[in-house]
Design an enzyme around this catalytic site. Structure first.
Site, PDB file in Angstrom:
ATOM      1  CG  ASP A 275      -1.597  -0.955   0.918  1.00  0.00           C
ATOM      2  OD1 ASP A 275      -1.971  -2.140   0.036  1.00  0.00           O
ATOM      3  OD2 ASP A 275      -2.434  -1.532   2.295  1.00  0.00           O
ATOM      4  CG  ASN A 371      -6.168  -9.102   3.303  1.00  0.00           C
ATOM      5  OD1 ASN A 371      -5.990  -8.697   4.726  1.00  0.00           O
ATOM      6  ND2 ASN A 371      -5.616  -8.692   2.583  1.00  0.00           N
TER       7      ASN A 371
END
Length: 747
Positions: A275, A371
């Site tokens: 990210d 996730n």
């Protein structure tokens, strides 16, 4: 009317037992179940009283935490003064004198163990210290009061590293919650906890260069000590990529931070490059830094576990094979460095084909960062459902498997329980049974109530990743059938009974759990959803009563129930705006896949039918967002649009957006409105150089809207009418940004 989503076929509503599903032997007592599911286990038909133990023989040099476990499970000496004391216990690690003659019974794999319980002898052995710890965890599970079943177990993990990565966005877990989690991981034979909360300022930019203050350092040391006691590797992760400079000075600062963590007892490390954008994303620079750390820190220390890294391209949909990022890592990184991977997408099932693809790219087995049940992109939902979508035949093809949980630690435990089950023995994993056992583990005092609640709180709702989970599986076909039959009042009495029972049990479950004191931390985390599920349950019951009153021609009863449903809808709306008011996806959604849509759909249908039959004009609008996202940027195409009075906003994205020329991110309103203001934050300071804001009445003719930018905040005063509002990349170059805020305020 609203519709019920079609559910895929599933066996999740079947109550399978371990006896019938996995282990090759026959037992009738479900309490004998061991978790994670062992590789090989055989039960006899009798039990052994612990008070019959005559002697416990083990090496006095065993670590203190193992001796404490032995004492807790079997007592100090075994037996009592008046007991026959016929049984000898031998406990040890491979090679130790106490168990040396039994060593051939061990499985011969790291962290493996062996247990045999017979009337005259108990043997408990581990391949290593951790294996013996796991053997004792199993022995603790087998213990029922003062009885142990006659048993033989040969067991070991299929995946080397198994555990949890605290890597979500949002409020990090409290210190006390982490301590409870580490004990839980030990009980579940998980050996890894990766500390990487996105909102820890000393983990990420800019303070990754700064030492932890005294208070935080003391707490980290307590966590490290607790992890060691529970045979968990505490992996401290650093996230330097947002502002790292590829200089010797910054490289040395990374090592300096690692040395500081080493002094606190940390012996496992990770470096995250997820990210981020800009200079920090260069694969060759990342590889050079990681190799330096590996060569000058990990290999030098000798007692440090293999280094872990999370790449910038951490899933297939974001990868660019032509750019060579992943292959560069695969070719240049030291072979011992482990590379994390989330699957084909950020949120993804884990498949054999997907694992094979990334293995070819990085030239090593991937370290899976799964996730789920992370909910930082759907924070108005609670994810309590089954763990599924994991290929059960690829254990040998992964170096590690960790789950990224919710910011609610206790509510994450059912999913973590099943991930532990899967990662230990993928071939023996039964998703349904594991979920049943997980529910029993987290709150045995209210097992059935928790099961009912969890069944209706598992889907994620519409979200930017497009990842969905099954919910309300058993009742979904009944609800769909009832709505279809409602057009001619043709539903069956049995379907009516099934639905009233389900809504009734949901309301009862909420009350029972709200009053339960077994796990107060869990109940506090779930409280907003428990309160909301009570409203859903009442609404469903009253909507069914409306349908029955309409069919029976009871006009007064219908109006009573109608008024009650309208009041309940307002309560739901107010709960949604009072609880869980985070800045991303505020609110509380309950039963959002089946139960709430069914209640709303039935209310709409029966009210319409009543108005037609009695010439009435009762309103029947159920509030749902009439607006939608209007985007050509792939990452934003599925983002839901949320409404707060006159504020229309696109749900934020946590990941970096790759924004190509002429692509746009926008909002399509349901009709033309007067616009008062537009507010946006894309995490950039140069928006005027490449980003245009445009509005349109028809989606064809666009007019620009000028804006001013203060740091990353953009505000627009607009006096025009429009149906479409968008931001577009106007230059012939891909740009990177973050969707932190995009909000339209109507007149």
């Amino acid at each position: 009317p609203l519709i019920i989503y079609h559910m895929r076929n599933t066996l999740s509503n079947l109550k399978l037992t371990l006896c019938a599903a996995v282990i090759p032997f026959s037992i009738t007592c479900a309490s004998d179940r061991v978790y994670p599911v062992p590789q090989s286990v055989t039960y006899g038909k009798q039990t052994l009283a612990i008070e019959s133990i005559r002697k416990i023989n083990y090496n006095a040099q065993l670590p203190v935490h193992l001796k404490e476990q032995i004492s807790t499970i079997l007592g100090e000496n075994g037996g009592t003064a008046n007991s026959p004391k016929q049984t000898e216990v031998v406990i040890g690690i491979r090679g130790e004198k106490a168990v040396r003659k039994y060593s051939k019974l061990l499985p011969g794999k790291a962290e493996g163990y062996y247990i045999r319980i017979t009337p005259g002898q108990i043997i408990v052995m581990g391949e290593d210290t951790r294996g013996l710890f796991y053997a004792l965890q199993t022995l603790k599970q087998l213990k029922n009061g003062d009885q142990l079943p006659l048993t033989e177990i040969k067991d070991y993990p299929d995946i080397a590293f198994r555990g949890v990565v605290e890597g979500f966005y949002g409020t990090p877990w409290s210190h006390e919650a982490r301590l409870r989690q580490l004990q839980f991981y030990g009980e579940m034979k998980m050996n890894t906890y990766i500390y990487g909360p996105k909102d820890d300022p000393y983990h990420s930019s800019p303070n990754w260069r700064v030492a932890y203050p005294e208070k935080e350092a003391k707490q980290l040391k307590e966590l490290v000590d607790c992890a060691r006691k529970n045979e968990v590797d505490f992996v401290w992760a650093i996230h330097p990529g947002l502002d790292i400079k590829w200089t010797d000075a910054d490289r040395d600062l990374v090592l300096q931070k690692f040395e500081a963590m080493y002094a606190l007892g940390v012996r496992s490390y990770a470096v995250f490059f997820d990210d981020i954008s800009g200079e920090g994303t260069k694969a060759d620079k990342q590889a050079a830094l990681l190799n330096y750390i590996d060569n000058h820190f990990v290999q030098v220390k000798k007692d440090v576990k293999p280094l872990i890294m999370c790449p910038t391209e951490y899933n297939k949909s974001w990868s660019n094979p032509a750019g060579g990022y992943l292959r560069t890592l695969g070719e240049q990184l030291n072979p011992s460095v482990q590379i994390m991977w989330t699957g084909d997408r950020v949120i993804s099932d884990i498949t054999e084909d997907g694992v094979a693809w990334i293995t070819d790219q990085i030239k090593r087995e991937p370290y899976i960062w799964w996730n789920f049940p992370v909910s930082d992109y759907v924070r108005d939902h609670l994810l309590m459902g089954r763990v599924y979508g994991l290929d059960t035949h690829i254990g040998a093809q992964m170096s590690g498997f960790v789950t990224n949980p919710m910011e609610r630690p206790e509510a994450s435990k059912p999913a973590i329980f099943s991930v532990a089950d899967y990662a230990w023995n993928p071939d023996g994993f039964d998703s349904n049974q594991s979920w049943e056992d997980a529910i029993d583990y987290v709150i045995p005092s209210r097992r059935e109530a928790m099961r009912t609640f969890a069944e209706h709180h598992s889907d994620l709702g519409p979200n930017g990743h497009g990842y969905r989970r099954e919910e309300s599986v058993a009742i979904a076909p009944v609800a769909e059938r009832f709505l279809s039959a409602a057009t001619n009042n043709g539903w069956t009495a049995n379907d009516y009974r099934l639905l009233t029972t389900e809504f009734g049990q949901l309301g009862e479950a909420a009350d029972l759990l709200l009053a339960d004191e077994h796990n107060p931390m869990l109940i506090e985390e779930m409280k907003p959803w428990l309160l909301q599920s009570k409203v859903v349950a009442e609404t469903g019951m009253e909507a069914l009563n409306m349908a029955e009153a309409l069919r029976n021609g009871e006009e007064e009863m219908f109006r009573r129930k109608y008024n009650h449903v309208v009041a309940l809808q307002k309560r739901y709306y107010l709960n949604d705006r009072e609880y869980n008011q985070n800045p991303y996806q505020p609110g509380v959604k309950s039963g959002s896949l089946v139960m709430k849509p069914f209640a709303d759909s039935l209310f709409v249908y029966t009210t319409r039918a009543f108005n037609k039959q009695y010439g009435a004009q009762l309103p029947y609008t159920v509030f749902t967002s009439p607006h939608k996202s209007y985007s050509t940027v792939a990452q934003a195409a599925l983002l839901p649009v949320r409404v707060r009075n006159k504020r229309i906003s696109v749900s934020p994205l946590l990941e970096v957006i790759r924004w190509k020329e002429n692509e746009w991110i926008g909002i399509e309103l349901d009709k033309k409105y007067g616009l008062q203001r537009i507010e946006a934050d894309f995490g950039i300071t140069d928006a005027n150089d490449w980003l245009a804001c445009e509005i349109s009445e028809d989606g064809m003719d666009w007019q620009p809207v000028n804006f001013t930018q203060v740091k990353q905040q953009m505000k627009f005063e607009v006096n025009n009418q429009a149906k479409y509002i968008r931001f577009k990349n106007t230059i012939a170059q891909e740009r990177e940004a973050r969707l932190r805020r995009f909000e339209v305020i109507l007149d």
